[in-house]
Write a protein that holds these residues in place. Structure first.
Motif, PDB file in Angstrom:
ATOM      1  N   THR A  82      97.739 -45.804  15.361  1.00 11.43           N
ATOM      2  CA  THR A  82      98.629 -45.769  14.210  1.00 11.43           C
ATOM      3  C   THR A  82      97.937 -46.430  13.026  1.00 11.43           C
ATOM      4  O   THR A  82      97.407 -47.541  13.136  1.00 11.43           O
ATOM      5  N   CYS A  83      97.897 -45.713  11.925  1.00 10.85           N
ATOM      6  CA  CYS A  83      97.216 -46.230  10.740  1.00 10.85           C
ATOM      7  C   CYS A  83      97.870 -47.527  10.265  1.00 10.85           C
ATOM      8  O   CYS A  83      99.084 -47.577  10.058  1.00 10.85           O
ATOM      9  N   PRO A  84      97.065 -48.598  10.075  1.00 12.93           N
ATOM     10  CA  PRO A  84      97.634 -49.882   9.631  1.00 12.93           C
ATOM     11  C   PRO A  84      98.062 -49.856   8.174  1.00 12.93           C
ATOM     12  O   PRO A  84      98.807 -50.731   7.733  1.00 12.93           O
ATOM     13  N   VAL A  85      97.603 -48.862   7.432  1.00 16.00           N
ATOM     14  CA  VAL A  85      97.909 -48.809   6.002  1.00 16.00           C
ATOM     15  C   VAL A  85      99.166 -47.985   5.727  1.00 16.00           C
ATOM     16  O   VAL A  85     100.115 -48.446   5.111  1.00 16.00           O
ATOM     17  N   CYS A  86      99.185 -46.746   6.257  1.00 18.95           N
ATOM     18  CA  CYS A  86     100.289 -45.851   5.918  1.00 18.95           C
ATOM     19  C   CYS A  86     101.172 -45.533   7.119  1.00 18.95           C
ATOM     20  O   CYS A  86     102.106 -44.755   7.012  1.00 18.95           O
ATOM     21  N   LYS A  87     100.859 -46.129   8.288  1.00 22.15           N
ATOM     22  CA  LYS A  87     101.669 -45.968   9.499  1.00 22.15           C
ATOM     23  C   LYS A  87     101.662 -44.545  10.050  1.00 22.15           C
ATOM     24  O   LYS A  87     102.532 -44.177  10.826  1.00 22.15           O
ATOM     25  N   GLU A  96      88.927 -42.176  11.251  1.00 23.18           N
ATOM     26  CA  GLU A  96      89.642 -42.685  10.098  1.00 23.18           C
ATOM     27  C   GLU A  96      90.907 -41.866   9.882  1.00 23.18           C
ATOM     28  O   GLU A  96      91.030 -40.743  10.360  1.00 23.18           O
ATOM     29  N   CYS A  97      91.859 -42.445   9.172  1.00 27.11           N
ATOM     30  CA  CYS A  97      93.159 -41.819   8.961  1.00 27.11           C
ATOM     31  C   CYS A  97      93.027 -40.536   8.148  1.00 27.11           C
ATOM     32  O   CYS A  97      92.419 -40.534   7.081  1.00 27.11           O
ATOM     33  N   TRP A  98      93.603 -39.454   8.669  1.00 25.45           N
ATOM     34  CA  TRP A  98      93.504 -38.189   7.953  1.00 25.45           C
ATOM     35  C   TRP A  98      94.377 -38.200   6.708  1.00 25.45           C
ATOM     36  O   TRP A  98      94.192 -37.412   5.788  1.00 25.45           O
TER      37      TRP A  98
HETATM   38 ZN   LIG Z   1      96.660 -43.936   6.737  1.00 24.80          ZN
END
Ligand SMILES: [Zn+2]
Length: 108
Positions: A82-87, A96-98
């Motif tokens: 789960t992305c720590p920035v945008c969840k 990396e988060c798509w």
């Molecule tokens: Zn993200």
């Protein structure tokens, strides 16, 4: 002589050859130059082929190749995260988060 393997990428065939040779199986590669032009499609569909010289080695060779392919197919890609920035939920194959481009917090 028995053909036990072929692959479009010569480096894979060469790798398997050294695996088999390390097990004492005598081998030979045919069509060695078939995919020589790196980054280009082969002109024909002739792929580098791996042959065992002694037919008695065929079963053992195929077993080694089967294990090699299984290992390659089940290479770990890491768990989903789960992305720590945008969840956002991100699949394990991505580092990396798509959605926002943040790096994966999963180590290794
Ligand atoms: Zn993200």
């Amino acid at each position: 002589m028995k053909r036990v393997f072929d692959h479009i990428d010569f480096t894979v065939v060469g790798h398997l050859q050294s695996l088999l040779e390390s097990e004492g199986i005598r081998t030979e590669i045919r069509n060695e130059g078939a995919s020589r032009a790196a980054g280009e499609l082969p002109i024909s569909e002739v792929y580098p082929e791996l042959w065992v010289l002694d037919n008695a080695d065929e079963a053992k060779a195929k077993e080694i190749i089967r294990e090699f392919r299984q290992a390659a197919e089940t290479a770990p890609t890491g768990p989903d995260w789960t992305c720590p920035v945008c969840k956002e939920h991100v699949e394990g194959v991505f580092s990396e988060c798509w959605n926002c481009g943040a790096a994966s917090p999963v180590v290794g």
